[in-house]
Design a protein around this motif. Structure first.
Motif, PDB file in Angstrom:
ATOM      1  N   LEU A 241       0.830  -1.206   0.000  1.00  0.00           N
ATOM      2  CA  LEU A 241       0.000   0.000   0.000  1.00  0.00           C
ATOM      3  C   LEU A 241       0.863   1.254   0.000  1.00  0.00           C
ATOM      4  CD1 LEU A 241      -2.789   1.364   0.232  1.00  0.00           C
ATOM      5  CD2 LEU A 241      -2.573   1.164   2.720  1.00  0.00           C
ATOM      6  N   SER A 242       2.018   1.214   0.661  1.00  0.00           N
ATOM      7  CA  SER A 242       2.888   2.393   0.687  1.00  0.00           C
ATOM      8  C   SER A 242       3.395   2.737  -0.711  1.00  0.00           C
ATOM      9  CB  SER A 242       4.066   2.157   1.630  1.00  0.00           C
ATOM     10  OG  SER A 242       4.902   1.124   1.153  1.00  0.00           O
ATOM     11  N   ALA A 243       3.660   1.703  -1.542  1.00  0.00           N
ATOM     12  CA  ALA A 243       4.057   1.974  -2.928  1.00  0.00           C
ATOM     13  C   ALA A 243       2.922   2.627  -3.701  1.00  0.00           C
ATOM     14  CB  ALA A 243       4.494   0.682  -3.607  1.00  0.00           C
ATOM     15  N   LEU A 244       1.685   2.165  -3.468  1.00  0.00           N
ATOM     16  CA  LEU A 244       0.536   2.786  -4.120  1.00  0.00           C
ATOM     17  C   LEU A 244       0.319   4.202  -3.616  1.00  0.00           C
ATOM     18  CD1 LEU A 244      -1.913   2.431  -6.014  1.00  0.00           C
ATOM     19  CD2 LEU A 244      -3.175   1.543  -4.056  1.00  0.00           C
ATOM     20  N   GLU A 245       0.445   4.396  -2.304  1.00  0.00           N
ATOM     21  CA  GLU A 245       0.259   5.724  -1.729  1.00  0.00           C
ATOM     22  C   GLU A 245       1.355   6.693  -2.167  1.00  0.00           C
ATOM     23  OE1 GLU A 245      -2.109   7.119   0.026  1.00  0.00           O
ATOM     24  OE2 GLU A 245      -3.382   5.340   0.050  1.00  0.00           O
ATOM     25  N   PHE A 246       2.525   6.168  -2.512  1.00  0.00           N
ATOM     26  CA  PHE A 246       3.592   7.044  -3.006  1.00  0.00           C
ATOM     27  C   PHE A 246       3.148   7.757  -4.280  1.00  0.00           C
ATOM     28  CE2 PHE A 246       7.507   8.202  -5.107  1.00  0.00           C
ATOM     29  CZ  PHE A 246       8.333   8.591  -4.078  1.00  0.00           C
ATOM     30  N   GLY A 247       2.550   6.999  -5.196  1.00  0.00           N
ATOM     31  CA  GLY A 247       2.051   7.623  -6.415  1.00  0.00           C
ATOM     32  C   GLY A 247       0.918   8.591  -6.151  1.00  0.00           C
ATOM     33  N   MET A 248       0.010   8.215  -5.248  1.00  0.00           N
ATOM     34  CA  MET A 248      -1.082   9.117  -4.914  1.00  0.00           C
ATOM     35  C   MET A 248      -0.569  10.373  -4.216  1.00  0.00           C
ATOM     36  SD  MET A 248      -3.506   7.548  -6.278  1.00  0.00           S
ATOM     37  CE  MET A 248      -4.759   8.721  -5.771  1.00  0.00           C
ATOM     38  N   ALA A 249       0.490  10.231  -3.401  1.00  0.00           N
ATOM     39  CA  ALA A 249       1.066  11.401  -2.735  1.00  0.00           C
ATOM     40  C   ALA A 249       1.724  12.331  -3.745  1.00  0.00           C
ATOM     41  CB  ALA A 249       2.068  10.952  -1.683  1.00  0.00           C
ATOM     42  N   VAL A 250       2.392  11.768  -4.751  1.00  0.00           N
ATOM     43  CA  VAL A 250       2.958  12.607  -5.817  1.00  0.00           C
ATOM     44  C   VAL A 250       1.860  13.432  -6.476  1.00  0.00           C
ATOM     45  CG1 VAL A 250       4.042  12.548  -8.095  1.00  0.00           C
ATOM     46  CG2 VAL A 250       4.953  11.151  -6.262  1.00  0.00           C
ATOM     47  N   LEU A 251       0.734  12.777  -6.764  1.00  0.00           N
ATOM     48  CA  LEU A 251      -0.380  13.463  -7.415  1.00  0.00           C
ATOM     49  C   LEU A 251      -0.990  14.523  -6.496  1.00  0.00           C
ATOM     50  CD1 LEU A 251      -1.922  13.394 -10.086  1.00  0.00           C
ATOM     51  CD2 LEU A 251      -3.484  11.754  -9.066  1.00  0.00           C
ATOM     52  N   SER A 252      -1.159  14.204  -5.208  1.00  0.00           N
ATOM     53  CA  SER A 252      -1.760  15.152  -4.270  1.00  0.00           C
ATOM     54  C   SER A 252      -0.854  16.357  -4.028  1.00  0.00           C
ATOM     55  CB  SER A 252      -2.068  14.455  -2.944  1.00  0.00           C
ATOM     56  OG  SER A 252      -2.993  13.402  -3.124  1.00  0.00           O
ATOM     57  N   ILE A 253       0.435  16.109  -3.833  1.00  0.00           N
ATOM     58  CA  ILE A 253       1.366  17.207  -3.592  1.00  0.00           C
ATOM     59  C   ILE A 253       1.489  18.089  -4.835  1.00  0.00           C
ATOM     60  CG2 ILE A 253       3.815  17.710  -3.202  1.00  0.00           C
ATOM     61  CD1 ILE A 253       3.842  15.319  -1.305  1.00  0.00           C
ATOM     62  N   SER A 254       1.504  17.482  -6.003  1.00  0.00           N
ATOM     63  CA  SER A 254       1.538  18.276  -7.234  1.00  0.00           C
ATOM     64  C   SER A 254       0.267  19.102  -7.386  1.00  0.00           C
ATOM     65  CB  SER A 254       1.717  17.357  -8.443  1.00  0.00           C
ATOM     66  OG  SER A 254       2.932  16.646  -8.364  1.00  0.00           O
ATOM     67  N   SER A 255      -0.877  18.545  -6.994  1.00  0.00           N
ATOM     68  CA  SER A 255      -2.136  19.295  -7.075  1.00  0.00           C
ATOM     69  C   SER A 255      -2.123  20.492  -6.129  1.00  0.00           C
ATOM     70  CB  SER A 255      -3.312  18.369  -6.741  1.00  0.00           C
ATOM     71  OG  SER A 255      -3.369  17.281  -7.629  1.00  0.00           O
ATOM     72  N   LEU A 256      -1.661  20.281  -4.894  1.00  0.00           N
ATOM     73  CA  LEU A 256      -1.600  21.380  -3.936  1.00  0.00           C
ATOM     74  C   LEU A 256      -0.568  22.419  -4.360  1.00  0.00           C
ATOM     75  CD1 LEU A 256      -1.866  19.296  -0.651  1.00  0.00           C
ATOM     76  CD2 LEU A 256      -3.615  20.779  -1.638  1.00  0.00           C
ATOM     77  N   SER A 257       0.536  21.970  -4.916  1.00  0.00           N
ATOM     78  CA  SER A 257       1.518  22.915  -5.442  1.00  0.00           C
ATOM     79  C   SER A 257       0.964  23.678  -6.634  1.00  0.00           C
ATOM     80  CB  SER A 257       2.786  22.160  -5.834  1.00  0.00           C
ATOM     81  OG  SER A 257       3.757  23.032  -6.366  1.00  0.00           O
ATOM     82  N   PHE A 258       0.171  23.015  -7.451  1.00  0.00           N
ATOM     83  CA  PHE A 258      -0.485  23.683  -8.576  1.00  0.00           C
ATOM     84  C   PHE A 258      -1.413  24.801  -8.091  1.00  0.00           C
ATOM     85  CE2 PHE A 258      -4.127  24.068 -11.430  1.00  0.00           C
ATOM     86  CZ  PHE A 258      -3.518  24.283 -12.656  1.00  0.00           C
ATOM     87  N   LEU A 259      -2.066  24.574  -6.946  1.00  0.00           N
ATOM     88  CA  LEU A 259      -2.972  25.579  -6.392  1.00  0.00           C
ATOM     89  C   LEU A 259      -2.242  26.711  -5.675  1.00  0.00           C
ATOM     90  CD1 LEU A 259      -5.750  23.213  -4.987  1.00  0.00           C
ATOM     91  CD2 LEU A 259      -5.810  24.559  -7.091  1.00  0.00           C
ATOM     92  N   GLY A 260      -0.915  26.592  -5.538  1.00  0.00           N
ATOM     93  CA  GLY A 260      -0.139  27.670  -4.951  1.00  0.00           C
ATOM     94  C   GLY A 260       0.191  27.507  -3.490  1.00  0.00           C
ATOM     95  N   PHE A 261       0.021  26.281  -2.928  1.00  0.00           N
ATOM     96  CA  PHE A 261       0.295  26.071  -1.510  1.00  0.00           C
ATOM     97  C   PHE A 261       1.709  25.565  -1.251  1.00  0.00           C
ATOM     98  CE2 PHE A 261      -4.358  25.434  -1.870  1.00  0.00           C
ATOM     99  CZ  PHE A 261      -4.762  26.453  -1.029  1.00  0.00           C
ATOM    100  N   GLY A 262       2.481  25.321  -2.292  1.00  0.00           N
ATOM    101  CA  GLY A 262       3.817  24.772  -2.128  1.00  0.00           C
ATOM    102  C   GLY A 262       4.866  25.837  -1.937  1.00  0.00           C
ATOM    103  N   ALA A 263       6.081  25.503  -2.359  1.00  0.00           N
ATOM    104  CA  ALA A 263       7.201  26.436  -2.210  1.00  0.00           C
ATOM    105  C   ALA A 263       6.991  27.646  -3.114  1.00  0.00           C
ATOM    106  CB  ALA A 263       8.505  25.733  -2.564  1.00  0.00           C
ATOM    107  N   PRO A 264       7.377  28.839  -2.649  1.00  0.00           N
ATOM    108  CA  PRO A 264       7.175  30.047  -3.468  1.00  0.00           C
ATOM    109  C   PRO A 264       8.156  30.082  -4.633  1.00  0.00           C
ATOM    110  CG  PRO A 264       8.360  30.577  -1.448  1.00  0.00           C
ATOM    111  CD  PRO A 264       7.965  29.146  -1.340  1.00  0.00           C
ATOM    112  N   PRO A 265       7.838  30.838  -5.698  1.00  0.00           N
ATOM    113  CA  PRO A 265       8.764  30.991  -6.823  1.00  0.00           C
ATOM    114  C   PRO A 265      10.062  31.654  -6.342  1.00  0.00           C
ATOM    115  CG  PRO A 265       6.570  31.767  -7.384  1.00  0.00           C
ATOM    116  CD  PRO A 265       6.573  31.521  -5.915  1.00  0.00           C
ATOM    117  N   PRO A 266      11.190  31.395  -6.998  1.00  0.00           N
ATOM    118  CA  PRO A 266      11.357  30.612  -8.248  1.00  0.00           C
ATOM    119  C   PRO A 266      11.621  29.140  -8.022  1.00  0.00           C
ATOM    120  CG  PRO A 266      13.417  31.678  -7.707  1.00  0.00           C
ATOM    121  CD  PRO A 266      12.455  32.063  -6.623  1.00  0.00           C
TER     122      PRO A 266
END
Length: 317
Positions: A241-266
């Motif tokens: 399950l951790s291997a499956l959750e790794f892919g889902m975490a990549v997708l979730s973190i990328s989604s939150l970063s897409f919304l602007g909640f991640g590291a600031p530019p640049p």
């Protein structure tokens, strides 16, 4: 006196049926070089046959290994600086000079994807570690103690499962604040319930085994039974399950970063790279498409590896 004739026929010292392994390797090598390698190194031959039988799994492992190498040694794959652009080279299409093209500031997009893999994968590893450790501990306690403790823990897990993971992550980020580590912790907390349910189910299954009952009858303390008998034998599906959750975490973190909640530019994160290119989608399609394809490749590869873990665990059982 008549002389007796000796009619015995001596066989040659190395008959074809009694060739040593080195002789078999030489004969196979004379037929075909690949056969010689397989005969000399049987383990390598088994790996080669497994690779031919499961090419999708091999490709998935190569993709994940490549991305990990990007995160560890990015300068081995690109010489372009990730944050310095050339104004005269802005919005150039993919070419042998710039594999993924350039962005609106003339920065090499492939370099930003490669250097951004360290941030994205580090956040993903933190998220999976939080969910794995916290969820496994709660599931182990619920499955071993049972009674009111089991009911209390699993009712909380049911509440977490009832809330969409992205919505729960957004609520936690509102409390924790913006930043890569904060979104990693938020995504990890959102995955705790999945790990807890799997670990509880495996704990209940393993706790009825004969060797566990024998350990209880012998007077072994409960925490030793948990750590030495139940946990090692219940960890297989949780690791899958951790291997499956790794892919889902990549997708979730990328989604939150897409919304602007991640590291600031640049700072370069995979999700923020996709977000930065959406304003140029018509004129520069590569700014969104190529980073998005990297994210999709990593998610699909980790899902394929997770299925391989599940198949191995099923065959072992």
């Amino acid at each position: 006196m008549s002389q007796q004739l000796d009619t015995r026929v001596e066989s040659p010292p190395e008959a074809a049926g009694s060739l040593p392994p080195s002789g078999l390797g030489e004969v196979a090598a004379a037929v075909h070089p690949a056969l010689g390698v397989a005969a000399k190194y049987p383990r390598a031959g088994r790996l080669a046959r497994a690779a031919v039988a499961r090419p999708g799994l091999v490709l998935s492992v190569l993709v994940v290994a490549l991305v990990i190498l990007w995160a560890l040694v990015p300068t081995a794959f690109t010489s372009w600086p990730p944050d310095t652009g050339v104004p005269s080279a802005r919005l150039k299409a993919p070419s042998p000079e710039h594999w993924f093209g350039t962005d609106s500031l003339g920065r090499d997009l492939f370099s930003r994807v490669v250097h951004g893999s360290a941030t994205s994968l580090a956040a993903t590893a933190v998220a999976v570690a939080v969910g794995l450790v916290a969820g496994s501990a709660l599931g182990l306690l619920a499955g071993s103690l049972r009674g009111w403790m089991d009911d209390a823990i699993m009712r909380v897990m049911d509440v977490l499962l009832a809330i969409p993971s992205l919505l729960l992550s957004l609520a936690l980020i509102t409390v924790l604040g913006f930043g890569t580590i904060n979104i990693a912790v938020a995504v990890g907390v959102a995955s705790v319930a999945n790990f807890a349910r799997i670990m509880r189910a495996e704990t209940l299954r393993v706790s009825t085994a004969v060797y566990v009952e024998a350990a209880r009858s012998a007077g072994v303390r409960w925490h030793n039974i948990l750590l030495r008998h139940i946990l090692p034998n219940a960890a297989g599906p949780v690791l899958a399950l951790s291997a499956l959750e790794f892919g889902m975490a990549v997708l979730s973190i990328s989604s939150l970063s897409f919304l602007g909640f991640g590291a600031p530019p640049p700072s370069a994160e995979w999700g923020s790279l996709v977000a930065g290119g959406r304003d140029y989608l018509v004129a520069a399609w590569w700014l969104v498409t190529l980073p998005g394809m990297v994210i999709a490749a990593v998610v699909l590869s980790t899902n394929r590896i997770s299925h391989a873990f599940q198949d191995a665990e099923r065959n072992r059982a």
